[in-house]
Design an enzyme around this catalytic site. Structure first.
Site, PDB file in Angstrom:
ATOM      1  N   HIS A   1       5.013   3.945  49.061  1.00  0.00           N
ATOM      2  CA  HIS A   1       3.559   3.855  49.254  1.00  0.00           C
ATOM      3  C   HIS A   1       2.866   4.948  48.462  1.00  0.00           C
ATOM      4  O   HIS A   1       3.424   6.044  48.256  1.00  0.00           O
ATOM      5  CB  HIS A   1       3.186   3.936  50.739  1.00  0.00           C
ATOM      6  CG  HIS A   1       3.502   5.251  51.397  1.00  0.00           C
ATOM      7  ND1 HIS A   1       2.609   6.313  51.431  1.00  0.00           N
ATOM      8  CD2 HIS A   1       4.607   5.681  52.044  1.00  0.00           C
ATOM      9  CE1 HIS A   1       3.154   7.328  52.085  1.00  0.00           C
ATOM     10  NE2 HIS A   1       4.361   6.974  52.471  1.00  0.00           N
TER      11      HIS A   1
ATOM     12  N   ASP B   1      -0.527   5.845  49.174  1.00  0.00           N
ATOM     13  CA  ASP B   1      -1.620   6.457  49.937  1.00  0.00           C
ATOM     14  C   ASP B   1      -1.121   7.697  50.670  1.00  0.00           C
ATOM     15  O   ASP B   1       0.081   7.866  50.910  1.00  0.00           O
ATOM     16  CB  ASP B   1      -2.232   5.456  50.917  1.00  0.00           C
ATOM     17  CG  ASP B   1      -1.231   4.939  51.942  1.00  0.00           C
ATOM     18  OD1 ASP B   1      -0.103   4.595  51.540  1.00  0.00           O
ATOM     19  OD2 ASP B   1      -1.575   4.876  53.141  1.00  0.00           O
TER      20      ASP B   1
ATOM     21  N   ASP C   1       5.451  13.250  50.793  1.00  0.00           N
ATOM     22  CA  ASP C   1       5.277  11.929  51.422  1.00  0.00           C
ATOM     23  C   ASP C   1       4.134  11.165  50.763  1.00  0.00           C
ATOM     24  O   ASP C   1       2.994  11.247  51.192  1.00  0.00           O
ATOM     25  CB  ASP C   1       5.009  12.129  52.914  1.00  0.00           C
ATOM     26  CG  ASP C   1       4.940  10.820  53.689  1.00  0.00           C
ATOM     27  OD1 ASP C   1       5.356   9.775  53.148  1.00  0.00           O
ATOM     28  OD2 ASP C   1       4.450  10.839  54.826  1.00  0.00           O
TER      29      ASP C   1
ATOM     30  N   GLU D   1      -0.088   2.516  54.157  1.00  0.00           N
ATOM     31  CA  GLU D   1       1.128   2.778  54.937  1.00  0.00           C
ATOM     32  C   GLU D   1       0.875   3.838  55.996  1.00  0.00           C
ATOM     33  O   GLU D   1       1.460   3.803  57.081  1.00  0.00           O
ATOM     34  CB  GLU D   1       2.251   3.237  53.997  1.00  0.00           C
ATOM     35  CG  GLU D   1       3.629   3.374  54.655  1.00  0.00           C
ATOM     36  CD  GLU D   1       3.870   4.730  55.289  1.00  0.00           C
ATOM     37  OE1 GLU D   1       4.860   4.881  56.016  1.00  0.00           O
ATOM     38  OE2 GLU D   1       3.058   5.667  55.060  1.00  0.00           O
ATOM     39  N   GLU D   2      -0.022   4.781  55.685  1.00  0.00           N
ATOM     40  CA  GLU D   2      -0.245   5.906  56.576  1.00  0.00           C
ATOM     41  C   GLU D   2      -1.062   5.561  57.820  1.00  0.00           C
ATOM     42  O   GLU D   2      -1.188   6.388  58.717  1.00  0.00           O
ATOM     43  CB  GLU D   2      -0.945   7.041  55.813  1.00  0.00           C
ATOM     44  CG  GLU D   2      -0.123   7.650  54.687  1.00  0.00           C
ATOM     45  CD  GLU D   2       1.030   8.501  55.202  1.00  0.00           C
ATOM     46  OE1 GLU D   2       1.251   8.551  56.423  1.00  0.00           O
ATOM     47  OE2 GLU D   2       1.710   9.124  54.379  1.00  0.00           O
TER      48      GLU D   2
ATOM     49  N   GLU E   1      11.538   7.751  50.830  1.00  0.00           N
ATOM     50  CA  GLU E   1      10.750   8.553  51.756  1.00  0.00           C
ATOM     51  C   GLU E   1      11.450   9.905  51.960  1.00  0.00           C
ATOM     52  O   GLU E   1      12.663  10.024  51.767  1.00  0.00           O
ATOM     53  CB  GLU E   1      10.625   7.838  53.107  1.00  0.00           C
ATOM     54  CG  GLU E   1       9.606   6.709  53.141  1.00  0.00           C
ATOM     55  CD  GLU E   1       8.204   7.207  53.470  1.00  0.00           C
ATOM     56  OE1 GLU E   1       7.966   8.437  53.408  1.00  0.00           O
ATOM     57  OE2 GLU E   1       7.343   6.371  53.786  1.00  0.00           O
TER      58      GLU E   1
END
Length: 222
Positions: free
Chosen positions: A116, A118, A149, A183-184, A207
Site C-alpha cells: 500500500h 497510503d 510502513d 489500507e490504513e 510489510e
C-alpha cells in the site's frame, strides 16, 4: 533495510501451506519464487559505496504526502517504472481509492508483489525531528512518514521487479505488482482490487515485520 523476498526454506513452507493448490502448481510456484530469490542475490551491489536504488525510490515515495486514502502521485511514479519494463499498467479507481495493477505476460502460476502507498497522518509536525515528508538519514536509518510502513517495502518490491526484468530471469510463470490505497483506514483498496479481478497463486507482501518472514492466510483477500 527491507527484505525483498523470503529465503528458499520460507518459500518452500509457503508453497506447502497452500493446500487448495494442486501439487504441480505448488511446485511451479516454488520454482518461480526461488528463481526470483537467486536473481536478487546475484544482483546485490558488490561495492559498499554504490548508490542504493531501493533507498532512492523510498525517498521519492516518502516525498509524496499520501495521507490515507490519498495516493499523492506514488502509484504514477511506480507505474512509470514498471511500464518501462514492459508491464501493462492499469489504474483501478473506485469508491474513492486508487490502485495500480501491473502485469507482464499471461502465464501461470502468478506471484504478486503487494503493498500500500497510503500512510497515516503525520500528527503535529513540530514534534518531528525532520519534516515528515522529506526523507532523512540518521545513524544508518531512514526517517519520514511511511519509511517503514510501507514505502520502504514498496520500493524494495519495485526494485526487485526491475532486477528480475533486467537480468531476464526465466520465471516459471508471471509476476504482477498490485499497490493500493486506503489500507490504513478501511482496507477498501484491497477489496477494490479483488472486485476488479486481481488474483494470484502466491504473494509477497513486504510489510514491516522486523526483517522476519511471516506466513499468513488471514485478511480481506482470503
Amino acid at each position: 533495510s527491507t527484505p525483498t523476498c523470503s529465503n528458499a526454506r520460507i518459500s518452500a513452507a509457503a508453497v506447502e501451506a497452500a493446500p487448495r493448490q494442486s501439487r504441480p502448481r505448488r511446485a511451479r510456484l516454488f520454482a518461480t519464487i526461488v528463481a526470483m530469490e537467486n536473481a536478487l542475490r546475484r544482483a546485490a551491489p558488490s561495492c559498499p559505496s554504490a548508490p542504493d536504488p531501493t533507498l532512492a525510490l523510498a525517498r521519492a515515495l516518502i516525498a509524496c504526502p499520501s495521507v490515507t486514502p490519498d495516493d499523492a502521485g506514488c502509484q504514477a511514479l511506480i507505474a512509470a517504472r514498471l511500464a518501462a519494463l514492459g508491464f501493462r499498467c492499469e489504474t483501478l479507481a473506485a469508491g474513492g481509492v486508487t490502485n495500480l495493477w501491473a502485469r507482464r505476460g499471461s502465464g501461470r502460476p502468478l506471484v504478486c508483489f503487494a503493498g500500500h502507498t497510503d500512510v497515516v497522518p503525520s500528527g503535529p509536525v513540530e514534534r518531528w525531528d525532520s519534516p515528515p515528508f522529506v526523507a532523512s538519514e540518521r545513524d544508518g536509518r531512514l526517517y519520514g512518514r511511511g519509511a517503514c510502513d510501507m514505502k520502504g517495502g514498496v520500493a524494495a518490491m519495485v526494485f526487485a521487479t526491475e532486477v528480475l526484468r533486467g537480468l531476464d530471469v526465466p520465471l516459471r510463470g508471471d509476476l504482477i505488482v498490485n499497490t493500493v490505497t486506503d489500507e490504513e483506514s478501511t482496507g477498501a483498496g484491497a477489496l477494490a482490487s479483488v472486485a476488479h479481478g486481481v488474483a494470484a497463486d502466491g504473494g509477497i507482501v513486504p510489510e514491516p515485520t522486523a526483517l522476519t518472514a511471516w506466513l499468513g492466510t488471514l485478511g480481506s483477500l482470503m
